[in-house]
Enzyme design. Structure first.
Site, short mmCIF file in Angstrom:
data_model
loop_
_atom_site.label_atom_id
_atom_site.label_comp_id
_atom_site.label_asym_id
_atom_site.label_seq_id
_atom_site.Cartn_x
_atom_site.Cartn_y
_atom_site.Cartn_z
CE LYS A 1 3.06 0.18 4.84
NZ LYS A 1 2.63 0.16 3.45
NE ARG B 1 4.30 -7.86 11.00
CZ ARG B 1 3.70 -7.06 10.10
NH1 ARG B 1 2.68 -7.52 9.41
NH2 ARG B 1 4.09 -5.84 9.93
CD GLU C 1 -2.73 1.22 2.50
OE1 GLU C 1 -2.71 0.27 3.31
OE2 GLU C 1 -3.43 2.23 2.63
P1 ATP Z 1 1.50 -2.04 8.37
O1 ATP Z 1 2.90 -1.75 8.82
O2 ATP Z 1 0.61 -0.89 8.57
O3 ATP Z 1 1.00 -3.36 8.87
P2 ATP Z 1 2.15 -3.29 5.92
O4 ATP Z 1 3.61 -3.24 6.20
O5 ATP Z 1 1.40 -4.55 6.03
O6 ATP Z 1 1.49 -2.18 6.80
P3 ATP Z 1 1.71 -3.28 3.08
O7 ATP Z 1 2.10 -2.20 2.16
O8 ATP Z 1 0.34 -3.78 3.03
O9 ATP Z 1 1.95 -2.67 4.49
O10 ATP Z 1 2.73 -4.49 2.93
C1 ATP Z 1 3.02 -5.05 1.68
C2 ATP Z 1 3.39 -6.48 1.81
O11 ATP Z 1 4.51 -6.63 2.67
C3 ATP Z 1 2.27 -7.29 2.42
O12 ATP Z 1 2.09 -8.46 1.64
C4 ATP Z 1 2.74 -7.62 3.78
O13 ATP Z 1 2.27 -8.88 4.17
C5 ATP Z 1 4.26 -7.61 3.64
N1 ATP Z 1 4.88 -7.23 4.90
C6 ATP Z 1 4.63 -6.13 5.64
N2 ATP Z 1 5.35 -6.14 6.77
C7 ATP Z 1 6.10 -7.27 6.77
C8 ATP Z 1 7.05 -7.85 7.66
N3 ATP Z 1 7.37 -7.26 8.80
N4 ATP Z 1 7.60 -9.03 7.32
C9 ATP Z 1 7.29 -9.63 6.16
N5 ATP Z 1 6.40 -9.14 5.27
C10 ATP Z 1 5.80 -7.97 5.56
#
Ligand code: ATP
Ligand code: MG
Length: 560
Positions: free
Chosen positions: A274, A264, A38
């Site tokens: 974020k 994650r 996003e």
């Molecule tokens: P927020 O921090 O608000 O939870 P987000 O990091 O999930 O947001 P996205 O832009 O939706 O934001 O993430 C894009 C992709 O990265 C998604 O498929 C998510 O699952 C993956 N992702 C996000 N954070 C992690 C993480 N810490 N480890 C592995 N993958 C991640």
């Protein structure tokens, strides 16, 4: 706190096993994955794990990986983020080719499919307030309550939905909900919201839309439109999978992707949300998204971390199905390991103390030869100037040293790297009693750093010529948080007040000051450093990428 075990066989994991099986059984002939950020912030090291997984699988199995912006929330999304995300994925070494997409590309189709759901009796317009919807959703132990609008006739739903689209109603007054089951054990199936009213300008669709699809409605359908075979996401979406499948089942989608979830990345001393990262920038706790203390890809890049070290880190931690916390030391290890091989050696004095070599002739300058890389003869040598006035590191001198201090102290002899043995003969202090200058003598017979009579010294120190070195600002970074598991809710309390130390009076070799390659260098005994974009003509600025395990620590003694 647990440390995620290193994958038994790096590069193999349960998702790759599934992909392999699907190819072997001919369920799929070509693998298509996607990375779906996003655009509401910069990417962080957690995203690097997801990027390496999705793009890595595409590479390894001769498939492809799409970059898709999940741009369904125009109030939080910006072009700056779209641009930075593309730059960061490229920097990590991955490429989507021509497969760059936006969920907003599909808004028309998603809308038509939503009308289809209404017509089939699978969706309805709900006039309840957000608060009523929340309360009536029930809890984990209590079923939800049906909305009083749940059994609206199809025509009325269609009419209201069209008027929502036409912009007739204010924000928050109505939503479109899937009609599934308010008593479902899985709360995600209790008539989830598919569309909400939002009068907001979208970076790509402008003011065309007054309604925007929810993540759950847009995501799976975008996957299906793009022919994604394996929709890989983090564990928090596991409970959304039944909804993902319900929608694919009810809609005339061109393909049926499968969703798989993995753990994650969490790191000690680090927050990867974020929301928190945005606040750190907005509230000025850091200078920007690319502040070298940030766990963002842009921050790592600015700090001088090589992309290969990030890829190596992600490979080592592996992909598992259970959440855990990885020690940030593992990332640091990968960075050091990489830089130790690649970085050329130079000398810099971070906190200078002046030394006058009393028996060295006034005005004389010698060019001494220094090795650029101890393990790589091809890296060659360079000349460094030695003269009567030098700088050494302030904490390499002690007037009243403890027993195990082998570096410079009155009467003690040490080696200056690539130069001579020197002995401290005097100390000059200011009125406050601080040591401001040292007097030394050198032994001309020890040129190159060895005594012909075989006498030994216990310390080798770095130094620079006072006249021929160049002043520089050096920024030394430490963990942004002092708590190994910082609180996301109250992160400000866990900030490390010593996360940034700015050294205004450092000295560097002239060749370092002139270097514009962007390459990371090792400043001997100090760590790895890279030129910062804040450098100006005549005022070089360097970032410390990472500290060193002092390579000649034993010899030097005491310095860790
Ligand atoms: P927020 O921090 O608000 O939870 P987000 O990091 O999930 O947001 P996205 O832009 O939706 O934001 O993430 C894009 C992709 O990265 C998604 O498929 C998510 O699952 C993956 N992702 C996000 N954070 C992690 C993480 N810490 N480890 C592995 N993958 C991640
Ligand atoms: Mg997300």
């Amino acid at each position: 706190m647990t440390t995620e075990p290193v994958a038994a066989e790096a590069g193999r994991d349960f998702i790759r096993d599934i992909v392999q099986a699907d190819l072997s059984s001919s369920k799929h002939s070509r693998i298509v994955t996607r990375f779906p950020p996003e655009p509401n912030g910069y990417l962080h090291i957690g995203h690097a794990k997801s990027i390496a997984l999705n793009f890595g699988i595409a590479q390894e199995f001769a498939g492809k990986c799409h970059l898709r912006f999940d741009d369904t929330n125009p109030t939080k999304e910006e072009q700056e983020y779209i641009d930075s995300i593309q730059a960061d994925v490229h920097w990590l070494g991955y490429d989507w080719g021509t497969d760059l997409y936006y969920a907003s590309d599909y808004f028309d189709r998603l809308y038509d499919w939503a009308e289809g759901l209404i017509k089939a009796g699978n969706a309805y317009v709900d006039d309840q307030s957000q608060e009523e919807i929340r309360v009536n959703r029930g809890t984990l132990t209590e079923p939800g309550k049906n909305s009083p609008f749940r059994d609206r006739p199809v025509d009325e739903n269609l009419d209201l939905f069209r008027r929502m689209k036409a912009g007739e109603f204010p924000n928050g007054t109505r939503v479109l909900r899937a009609k599934i089951d308010m008593a479902a054990g899985n709360i995600n199936l209790r008539d989830p919201v598919l569309y909400r009213i939002l009068h907001a300008e979208h970076p790509r669709t402008g003011t065309k839309w007054s309604i925007y699809p929810s993540y759950d409605y847009a995501h799976g359908q975008s996957d299906a439109i793009e022919g994604i075979t394996h929709s890989i996401c983090t564990l928090e979406f596991e409970d959304h999978r039944p909804l993902y499948e319900w929608l694919l089942d009810k809609l005339p989608v061109p393909s049926k992707p499968r969703q798989y979830e993995f753990a994650r990345l969490n790191l000690t001393y680090t927050l990867l949300s974020k929301r928190v990262l945005t606040q750190l920038v907005r509230d000025g706790h850091v200078s920007a998204w690319d502040d070298p203390r940030m766990p963002t890809i842009a921050g790592l890049k600015r700090r001088g971390v090589p992309p290969a070290a990030v890829r190596e880190f992600v490979k080592r931690i592996g992909v598992a199905k259970a959440n855990s916390v990885v020690d940030v030391g593992m990332l640091e290890f990968c960075i050091r390991e990489h830089l130790n091989k690649s970085a050329q050696r130079r000398m810099a004095v971070l906190r200078p103390l002046k030394v006058v070599i009393e028996n060295y002739p006034e005005g004389q300058v010698e060019e001494l030869e220094a090795v650029n890389h101890p393990d790589d003869p091809a890296a060659g040598t360079r000349k460094i100037s030695f003269g009567r006035e030098l700088y050494i590191e302030r904490d390499d001198f002690m007037e009243n040293p403890p027993k195990k201090f082998f570096r410079l102290s009155p009467g003690n002899e040490v080696r200056l790297r690539y130069a001579y043995f020197v002995k401290c003969t005097g100390v000059i202090k200011n009125d406050a009693g601080d040591v401001v200058e040292l007097r030394c003598t050198y032994d001309p017979a020890t040129k190159g750093g060895n005594a012909p009579d075989g006498r030994k010294v216990k310390a080798t120190m770095h130094w620079l010529s006072a006249k021929d070195s160049v002043p520089a600002e050096i920024r030394v970074y430490n963990q942004l948080f002092s708590n190994p598991s910082p609180s996301a809710a109250n992160f400000a309390a866990d900030l490390n007040p010593e996360s940034l130390e700015v050294l205004h009076d450092a000295r560097i070799e002239p060749s370092v000051a002139a270097d514009n390659s962007g390459e990371v260098m090792q400043f001997e005994r100090q760590g790895y450093f890279v030129r910062d974009k804040d450098s100006a003509p005549g005022r070089p600025v360097f970032n410390r990428t990472i500290g060193l395990r002092d390579t000649f620590a034993k010899e030097v003694g005491g310095k860790g």
